[in-house]
Design an enzyme around this catalytic site. Structure first.
Site, PDB file in Angstrom:
ATOM      1  NE  ARG A  37      77.663  49.586 -20.321  1.00 29.74           N
ATOM      2  CZ  ARG A  37      78.058  50.583 -19.568  1.00 29.74           C
ATOM      3  NH1 ARG A  37      77.599  50.734 -18.366  1.00 29.74           N
ATOM      4  NH2 ARG A  37      78.932  51.468 -20.000  1.00 29.74           N
ATOM      5  CG  HIS A  44      85.620  53.772 -18.533  1.00 29.82           C
ATOM      6  ND1 HIS A  44      85.144  54.078 -19.786  1.00 29.82           N
ATOM      7  CD2 HIS A  44      84.923  54.534 -17.666  1.00 29.82           C
ATOM      8  CE1 HIS A  44      84.198  54.989 -19.684  1.00 29.82           C
ATOM      9  NE2 HIS A  44      84.046  55.283 -18.403  1.00 29.82           N
ATOM     10  CB  SER A 140      75.213  51.776 -22.909  1.00 29.82           C
ATOM     11  OG  SER A 140      76.417  51.495 -22.261  1.00 29.82           O
ATOM     12  CG  ASP A 186      78.967  50.421 -23.507  1.00 27.47           C
ATOM     13  OD1 ASP A 186      79.213  49.781 -22.477  1.00 27.47           O
ATOM     14  OD2 ASP A 186      79.294  51.613 -23.653  1.00 27.47           O
TER      15      ASP A 186
END
Length: 190
Positions: A37, A44, A140, A186
Site C-alpha cells: 500500500r 504516520h 507495507s 497497513d
C-alpha cells in the site's frame, strides 16, 4: 534481502508455484496474495488519530501452500530471503512458537494469532513466498506478508474470519513478534 521486480500477477503466481514445487517436491493446493500500500495523505498519522488516505498497489506478496495433516511444523521458503531462494526454514505450529529474530517472525506471529481457532491448537503447512513489494520501501511489505499468511491459514483450514478481525490479528503479530508498535492502517488496507 533481494527485491523482485514488478511483474504480471499470472507470472508471479507461476514463479511462486515453481518455487514451491522445487522446495517441497509437489504441487501447492492453494495460492493467495495480499497487496502492498501507499498513502496519498497521512503517513504516520493513523496511530496519532490523524487522517489517512491509503490505497492498495499492484505489487503484492504471493504464497503457494499446502496443509500438512496432523503436523505442528511450518516449513517456508522465500524468493526474497537473504542469499536468494532455496533454503527451507521451519518454525513450530503450536504453543511452543516464539519469535526467532528473522523474517519468519511475520509468518510465525500470524500463526500464533490463529492457534486457538485451529484443530488441536496446532497447524502444519509448507509455503513458498514471492513478493514484489520492495522490502523496507515504505510500501507495507510486512503487512502484505502477514495478510497473505492469514489468508493462507484461513484457506487451508477452512476458517471464516471477519476482515477487521484478520487485520487486528496481523497487527498483533507485528506488536508481539516483530516488536513494531504499528497502527492498524497497513494491515487493514492489505
Amino acid at each position: 534481502m533481494p527485491d523482485i521486480p514488478d511483474m504480471p500477477l499470472d507470472d508471479l503466481v507461476e514463479k511462486t508455484k515453481k518455487l514451491f514445487s522445487n522446495a517441497f517436491g509437489g504441487p501447492a493446493t492453494i495460492v493467495v496474495c495480499a497487496p502492498g500500500r501507499v498513502n496519498l495523505i497521512g503517513e504516520h498519522t493513523d496511530y496519532n488519530e490523524g487522517f489517512v488516505m491509503p490505497f492498495c498497489i499492484q505489487r503484492c506478496t504471493v504464497l503457494a501452500a499446502r496443509r500438512i495433516e496432523g503436523g505442528a511444523r511450518c516449513r517456508v521458503v522465500s524468493a526474497n530471503q537473504p542469499g536468494g531462494a532455496g533454503a527451507v526454514v521451519e518454525f513450530p505450529g503450536d504453543a511452543t512458537i516464539a519469535p526467532v529474530g528473522d523474517w519468519t517472525n511475520y509468518m510465525a506471529g500470524v500463526v500464533a494469532q490463529y492457534l486457538d481457532d485451529l484443530p488441536g491448537g496446532r497447524c502444519g503447512f509448507e509455503a513458498a513466498v514471492v513478493s514484489t513489494v520492495p522490502l523496507g520501501g515504505g510500501l507495507s511489505s510486512s503487512a502484505s506478508l502477514e495478510v497473505a499468511t492469514a489468508t493462507m491459514l484461513e484457506a487451508i483450514y477452512s476458517l471464516r474470519a471477519d476482515p477487521v478481525a484478520k487485520a487486528l490479528r496481523c497487527q498483533q503479530c507485528e506488536h508481539t513478534y516483530c516488536g513494531v508498535p504499528c497502527g492498524i492502517m497497513d494491515q487493514f488496507v492489505s
